[in-house]
Design a protein around this motif. Structure first.
Motif, short mmCIF file in Angstrom:
data_model
loop_
_atom_site.label_atom_id
_atom_site.label_comp_id
_atom_site.label_asym_id
_atom_site.label_seq_id
_atom_site.Cartn_x
_atom_site.Cartn_y
_atom_site.Cartn_z
N GLN A 1 0.84 -1.20 0.00
CA GLN A 1 0.00 0.00 0.00
C GLN A 1 0.88 1.25 0.00
OE1 GLN A 1 -3.00 0.33 -0.60
NE2 GLN A 1 -4.23 -1.31 0.22
N THR A 2 1.94 1.23 0.78
CA THR A 2 2.83 2.38 0.85
C THR A 2 3.48 2.63 -0.49
OG1 THR A 2 3.27 1.84 3.15
CG2 THR A 2 4.80 3.35 2.09
N LYS A 3 3.99 1.58 -1.14
CA LYS A 3 4.62 1.72 -2.44
C LYS A 3 3.64 2.22 -3.48
CE LYS A 3 7.15 -2.43 -1.87
NZ LYS A 3 7.44 -3.70 -2.47
N SER A 4 2.36 1.85 -3.35
CA SER A 4 1.39 2.14 -4.40
C SER A 4 0.94 3.59 -4.41
CB SER A 4 0.18 1.21 -4.26
OG SER A 4 -0.57 1.58 -3.15
N LYS A 5 1.42 4.40 -3.45
CA LYS A 5 0.99 5.80 -3.41
C LYS A 5 1.69 6.63 -4.46
CE LYS A 5 -0.46 5.40 1.24
NZ LYS A 5 -1.35 5.90 2.10
N ALA A 6 2.64 6.04 -5.20
CA ALA A 6 3.30 6.77 -6.28
C ALA A 6 2.26 7.14 -7.34
CB ALA A 6 4.39 5.90 -6.89
N ILE A 7 2.56 8.15 -8.12
CA ILE A 7 1.61 8.62 -9.13
C ILE A 7 1.29 7.49 -10.10
CG2 ILE A 7 1.33 10.23 -11.05
CD1 ILE A 7 3.16 12.14 -9.48
N ALA A 8 -0.01 7.31 -10.37
CA ALA A 8 -0.47 6.26 -11.28
C ALA A 8 -1.45 6.86 -12.27
CB ALA A 8 -1.14 5.14 -10.49
N ALA A 9 -1.47 6.34 -13.49
CA ALA A 9 -2.39 6.78 -14.53
C ALA A 9 -3.39 5.67 -14.82
CB ALA A 9 -1.62 7.14 -15.79
N SER A 10 -4.61 6.05 -15.12
CA SER A 10 -5.66 5.07 -15.43
C SER A 10 -5.50 4.57 -16.86
CB SER A 10 -7.03 5.74 -15.24
OG SER A 10 -8.05 4.80 -15.48
N ILE A 11 -5.71 3.27 -17.05
CA ILE A 11 -5.57 2.63 -18.36
C ILE A 11 -6.89 1.98 -18.75
CG2 ILE A 11 -4.37 0.78 -19.61
CD1 ILE A 11 -2.57 3.13 -18.88
N VAL A 12 -7.31 2.20 -19.98
CA VAL A 12 -8.51 1.55 -20.51
C VAL A 12 -8.17 0.09 -20.78
CG1 VAL A 12 -10.16 1.47 -22.42
CG2 VAL A 12 -9.38 3.68 -21.54
N LEU A 13 -8.99 -0.82 -20.25
CA LEU A 13 -8.79 -2.25 -20.47
C LEU A 13 -9.80 -2.76 -21.48
CD1 LEU A 13 -8.16 -3.58 -16.85
CD2 LEU A 13 -6.47 -3.10 -18.63
N LYS A 14 -9.30 -3.52 -22.45
CA LYS A 14 -10.17 -4.14 -23.45
C LYS A 14 -9.93 -5.64 -23.43
CE LYS A 14 -9.23 -2.18 -27.39
NZ LYS A 14 -9.08 -1.41 -28.63
N ALA A 15 -10.97 -6.40 -23.74
CA ALA A 15 -10.85 -7.86 -23.86
C ALA A 15 -11.32 -8.23 -25.26
CB ALA A 15 -11.68 -8.57 -22.81
N ASN A 16 -10.40 -8.76 -26.08
CA ASN A 16 -10.69 -9.10 -27.47
C ASN A 16 -11.34 -7.93 -28.20
OD1 ASN A 16 -9.70 -11.83 -27.37
ND2 ASN A 16 -11.48 -12.29 -26.10
N GLY A 17 -10.81 -6.72 -27.97
CA GLY A 17 -11.26 -5.52 -28.67
C GLY A 17 -12.44 -4.80 -28.05
N VAL A 18 -13.09 -5.37 -27.04
CA VAL A 18 -14.26 -4.76 -26.41
C VAL A 18 -13.82 -4.04 -25.14
CG1 VAL A 18 -16.52 -5.20 -25.38
CG2 VAL A 18 -15.75 -6.56 -27.35
N ILE A 19 -14.18 -2.74 -25.05
CA ILE A 19 -13.79 -1.93 -23.89
C ILE A 19 -14.55 -2.40 -22.65
CG2 ILE A 19 -13.85 0.39 -22.89
CD1 ILE A 19 -13.36 1.49 -25.68
N SER A 20 -13.81 -2.55 -21.56
CA SER A 20 -14.36 -2.98 -20.27
C SER A 20 -14.69 -1.76 -19.42
CB SER A 20 -13.34 -3.86 -19.56
OG SER A 20 -13.67 -4.02 -18.21
N GLN A 21 -15.61 -1.94 -18.48
CA GLN A 21 -15.91 -0.90 -17.51
C GLN A 21 -14.78 -0.77 -16.49
OE1 GLN A 21 -18.64 1.17 -17.51
NE2 GLN A 21 -19.04 0.25 -19.50
N GLN A 22 -14.01 -1.84 -16.31
CA GLN A 22 -12.91 -1.82 -15.35
C GLN A 22 -11.68 -1.20 -16.00
OE1 GLN A 22 -12.30 -5.09 -12.72
NE2 GLN A 22 -14.20 -6.07 -13.34
#
Length: 197
Positions: free
Chosen positions: A39-60
């Motif tokens: 948790q401590t390590k994960s506080k570094a700056i992170a960017a959100s990434i769009v996830l797709k499965a077989n070309g279909v965009i996921s809500q996650q």
């Protein structure tokens, strides 16, 4: 007044944390418990990434952090439809099926990853915002998927990869000798298109 042992508190904390990881909620205890270092390590700056499965965009969404794309295990369960189980005794999640199973063992040292009972030293899981993530390379290298990452569009597409119809069975060689009992268990492979391989 009721006396509660430290062991009982620790077990309750592990159970709450495990539920929180799976559901992605904020059920983790705020004190220094399991995977606090993650948790401590994960506080570094992170960017959100769009996830797709077989070309279909996921809500996650995934997260780009420390030069790696991290995928939530809930994406693997809900979108890729991989079976996910939790073993309370081991405090471990197992995700995948057949010869492509990954086990994520949670401890105070972090989250280690095992594939088919083999420890994968170069990969580890990570807690980010109280959710459990794995590096996208794990899916590409061990779990039967091709991962196509586009840094320019901040999108990662996970595609099914065709696999050999490989069958692994265990052969047993046993010999009783006066000096010693010998038993060897070794793997036998079949189903490869190239028999020389």
């Amino acid at each position: 007044m009721m006396n509660i042992s430290k062991e009982t508190v620790r077990k309750w904390g592990i159970g709450l944390m495990s539920a929180g990881l799976l559901l992605g909620g904020g059920l983790l205890p705020s004190d220094k418990g399991y995977a606090a270092s993650d948790q401590t390590k994960s506080k570094a700056i992170a960017a959100s990434i769009v996830l797709k499965a077989n070309g279909v965009i996921s809500q996650q969404t995934g997260i780009l952090q420390e030069g790696k794309v991290w995928i939530p295990i809930t994406f693997m369960r809900d979108v890729l439809q991989l079976p996910l189980t939790y073993d309370k005794k081991e405090n471990a999640y197992t995700i995948g099926k057949g010869t492509t199973k990954a086990k994520l063992l949670l401890s105070s040292y972090g989250t280690s990853i095992w594939v088919n009972n083999y420890y994968i030293r170069e990969y580890e899981g990570k807690l980010i915002n109280n959710r459990l993530y794995v590096p996208s390379a794990l899916l590409n290298d061990y779990l039967g998927y091709k991962v196509d990452w586009s840094r320019g569009s901040s999108r990662l597409n996970v595609v099914n990869r065709s696999q050999n119809a490989l069958i692994v069975t265990t052969e047993i060689y046993a010999k009783d000798r006066k000096e010693a009992l010998i038993q060897l268990d070794y793997p036998k492979f079949s189903g490869l298109s190239n028999s020389n391989a």
